[in-house]
Enzyme design. Structure first.
Site, mmCIF file in Angstrom:
data_model
loop_
_atom_site.group_PDB
_atom_site.id
_atom_site.type_symbol
_atom_site.label_atom_id
_atom_site.label_comp_id
_atom_site.label_asym_id
_atom_site.label_seq_id
_atom_site.Cartn_x
_atom_site.Cartn_y
_atom_site.Cartn_z
ATOM 1 N N ARG A 188 -16.694 37.257 -14.355
ATOM 2 C CA ARG A 188 -17.852 38.006 -13.834
ATOM 3 C C ARG A 188 -18.623 38.717 -14.948
ATOM 4 N NH1 ARG A 188 -15.412 39.826 -7.962
ATOM 5 N NH2 ARG A 188 -16.467 38.179 -6.813
ATOM 6 N N LYS B 93 -7.238 30.587 8.341
ATOM 7 C CA LYS B 93 -7.563 30.632 9.778
ATOM 8 C C LYS B 93 -8.869 29.935 10.146
ATOM 9 C CE LYS B 93 -5.523 35.178 10.564
ATOM 10 N NZ LYS B 93 -5.944 36.569 10.701
ATOM 11 N N GLY C 129 -12.648 33.076 -2.409
ATOM 12 C CA GLY C 129 -11.807 33.712 -3.420
ATOM 13 C C GLY C 129 -10.616 32.871 -3.843
ATOM 14 N N GLY D 100 -16.718 36.352 -0.191
ATOM 15 C CA GLY D 100 -17.304 36.646 1.129
ATOM 16 C C GLY D 100 -18.794 36.354 1.168
HETATM 17 P P1 ADP Z 1 -10.531 31.302 0.523
HETATM 18 O O1 ADP Z 1 -10.176 32.634 -0.074
HETATM 19 O O2 ADP Z 1 -10.747 30.257 -0.519
HETATM 20 O O3 ADP Z 1 -11.652 31.393 1.511
HETATM 21 P P2 ADP Z 1 -8.467 31.569 2.531
HETATM 22 O O4 ADP Z 1 -8.367 33.025 2.211
HETATM 23 O O5 ADP Z 1 -9.029 31.187 3.839
HETATM 24 O O6 ADP Z 1 -9.224 30.803 1.342
HETATM 25 O O7 ADP Z 1 -7.001 30.909 2.521
HETATM 26 C C1 ADP Z 1 -6.162 30.971 1.430
HETATM 27 C C2 ADP Z 1 -4.736 31.171 1.849
HETATM 28 O O8 ADP Z 1 -4.313 30.212 2.811
HETATM 29 C C3 ADP Z 1 -3.802 31.005 0.667
HETATM 30 O O9 ADP Z 1 -3.183 32.233 0.380
HETATM 31 C C4 ADP Z 1 -2.803 29.932 1.097
HETATM 32 O O10 ADP Z 1 -1.480 30.224 0.709
HETATM 33 C C5 ADP Z 1 -2.942 29.966 2.601
HETATM 34 N N1 ADP Z 1 -2.522 28.698 3.214
HETATM 35 C C6 ADP Z 1 -3.018 27.478 2.965
HETATM 36 N N2 ADP Z 1 -2.355 26.527 3.670
HETATM 37 C C7 ADP Z 1 -1.402 27.174 4.375
HETATM 38 C C8 ADP Z 1 -0.392 26.755 5.287
HETATM 39 N N3 ADP Z 1 -0.243 25.471 5.603
HETATM 40 N N4 ADP Z 1 0.410 27.700 5.826
HETATM 41 C C9 ADP Z 1 0.254 28.987 5.504
HETATM 42 N N5 ADP Z 1 -0.685 29.456 4.653
HETATM 43 C C10 ADP Z 1 -1.504 28.564 4.090
HETATM 44 MG MG MG Z 2 -9.048 34.285 0.680
#
Ligand code: ADP
Ligand code: MG
Length: 394
Positions: free
Chosen positions: A36, A200, A352, A375
């Site tokens: 950053r 999720k 993130g 975000g």
């Molecule tokens: P981003 O930050 O890129 O938007 P998210 O915060 O939605 O991504 O998701 C990231 C998290 O999802 C990670 O910490 C990862 O460990 C978790 N994750 C991915 N696949 C699974 C799974 N099958 N079961 C549980 N957690 C998972």
């Molecule tokens: Mg995340």
């Protein structure tokens, strides 16, 4: 509506207030990742070539109760000083005195950095008095903090509004992020593939629905895939499922069908009998038996996803395919980065954890754009007009 750019302003000799996103990870006073800071440099240097009257401001982390020394921007100031070859003066108390009074005390080879904006309750409250203390007396307000543009905080919103529209503009990072992400939501070259993963469905529903308007393929992995598979009537064992979100999945399938978007779900998995880094990785094809949970996509899915990705002209990726933080369950996520590296077209990564994953993969330099805003980039892709960006329009 068009963005007013920093190049549109006549900055020579003027007093400039610059909002940056210098929210870098710091451990024991040491900066862990300078991305950053280096992304902020082009705008800072552009300004310093035209005027020495510069005040920089940023938040850092989420300090509680007025903050502690661990939340100080001091290490960032020291780094900037080294990179800019100028003295960077950190002002801890600028809410009682206005920042312009402090700036006026500096000499020509000094620039000002305000201490963590979030040490002041007025920042997150979007307080107008605090905004006056920040920007009164400046000729121009420049915002280069894309990662904070979805938050209507004082330095992003109320402060900007205190200057007339022709005195505020977007810095280079802000412009770069908006250009890259706009190309994803409007007129992406086909075939356009969206890869969604992470924890999720409910977190990502608005992004998914908006991108379904323009994409041709959607690859679903990560924990959210199990909610999709369950909806399809496929057993997923003890994998993470949002049982109360089946209506969202139904909406996604319905929209995909009417827009002729192909949704691809995992066909095999790496499972474990508990949610633990030390658990053995058990390959499973098709339905997942009771007692096992899916923690990564399997090799057949990796191949199938990579095939779709390599044939695409535009790819957007958000959300890891598995628990990539644990080496045994990181291959699926890494395989996405590897396939994207081969794409002859546009590749954009946002979110993130996805951004850390792409850095971990070693393929970061092969991507067209890696968003610095977690975000903010997702809200942008939902089609929202972000409050910080709205104020930079002509
Ligand atoms: P981003 O930050 O890129 O938007 P998210 O915060 O939605 O991504 O998701 C990231 C998290 O999802 C990670 O910490 C990862 O460990 C978790 N994750 C991915 N696949 C699974 C799974 N099958 N079961 C549980 N957690 C998972
Ligand atoms: Mg995340």
């Amino acid at each position: 509506m068009q963005l007013r750019k920093i190049e549109d302003l006549e900055l020579t000799g003027k007093k400039v207030f610059l909002r940056l996103d210098l929210n870098v990870p710091i451990k024991n006073g040491k900066i862990q990742d300078e991305t950053r800071i280096s992304e902020a440099l082009p705008t800072i240097k552009y300004i310093l070539e035209r005027t020495s009257r510069l005040t920089m401001a940023s938040h850092l982390g989420r300090p509680q109760n007025g903050g502690s020394p661990a939340d100080s921007l001091e290490p960032v100031g020291a780094k900037l000083s080294e990179l800019l070859e100028r003295e960077v003066v950190l002002f801890p108390d600028y809410a009682t005195e206005s920042t312009i009074q402090l700036l006026n005390t500096l000499s020509k080879n000094q620039v000002m950095l305000l201490e963590n904006l979030r040490f002041n309750p007025g920042e997150e409250a979007n307080n107008v008095e605090f905004a006056h203390a920040l920007v009164d007396g400046y000729d121009f307000y420049i915002n280069d903090a894309f990662g904070t543009s979805h938050r209507a905080h004082a330095s992003v919103s109320a402060a900007a509004e205190l200057l007339s529209a022709d005195r505020r503009a977007a810095g280079y990072l802000m412009q770069k992020e908006i250009t890259a992400l706009s190309e994803i939501v409007s007129r992406p070259a086909a075939p356009f593939t969206v890869i969604m993963g992470g924890s999720k469905v409910s977190d990502k529903i608005s992004v998914i629905l908006n991108l379904l308007n323009t994409c041709n393929h959607m690859l679903i992995g990560g924990a959210m895939a199990y909610t999709f598979l369950k909806f399809k009537g496929i057993d997923v064992g003890s994998s993470r499922v949002e049982a109360d979100k089946m209506d969202l999945v139904e909406t996604i399938f319905r929209n995909a069908e009417s827009r002729k978007v192909q949704i691809h779900l995992p066909v095999d998995h790496l499972c474990a009998n508990e949610f633990a880094e030390t658990a053995a990785a058990i390959p499973v094809s098709g339905a997942i038996p009771a007692g096992l949970m899916g923690l990564d996509i399997g090799p057949e899915t990796q191949k199938a996803f990579a095939r779709v990705i390599r044939e695409s002209k535009t790819v957007f990726w958000n959300g890891p395919m598995g628990v990539f933080e644990w080496p045994k369950f990181s291959k699926g996520t890494m395989s996405i980065a590897e396939a994207m590296a081969d794409v002859r077209g546009k590749t954009v990564v946002g979110g993130g954890d996805s951004v850390s994953a792409v850095h971990q993969s070693g393929f970061a330099s092969k991507m067209t754009h890696i968003s610095t805003g977690g975000g903010a980039s997702l809200e942008f892709l939902e089609g929202k007009v972000l409050p910080g960006i709205k104020l930079l329009m002509k």
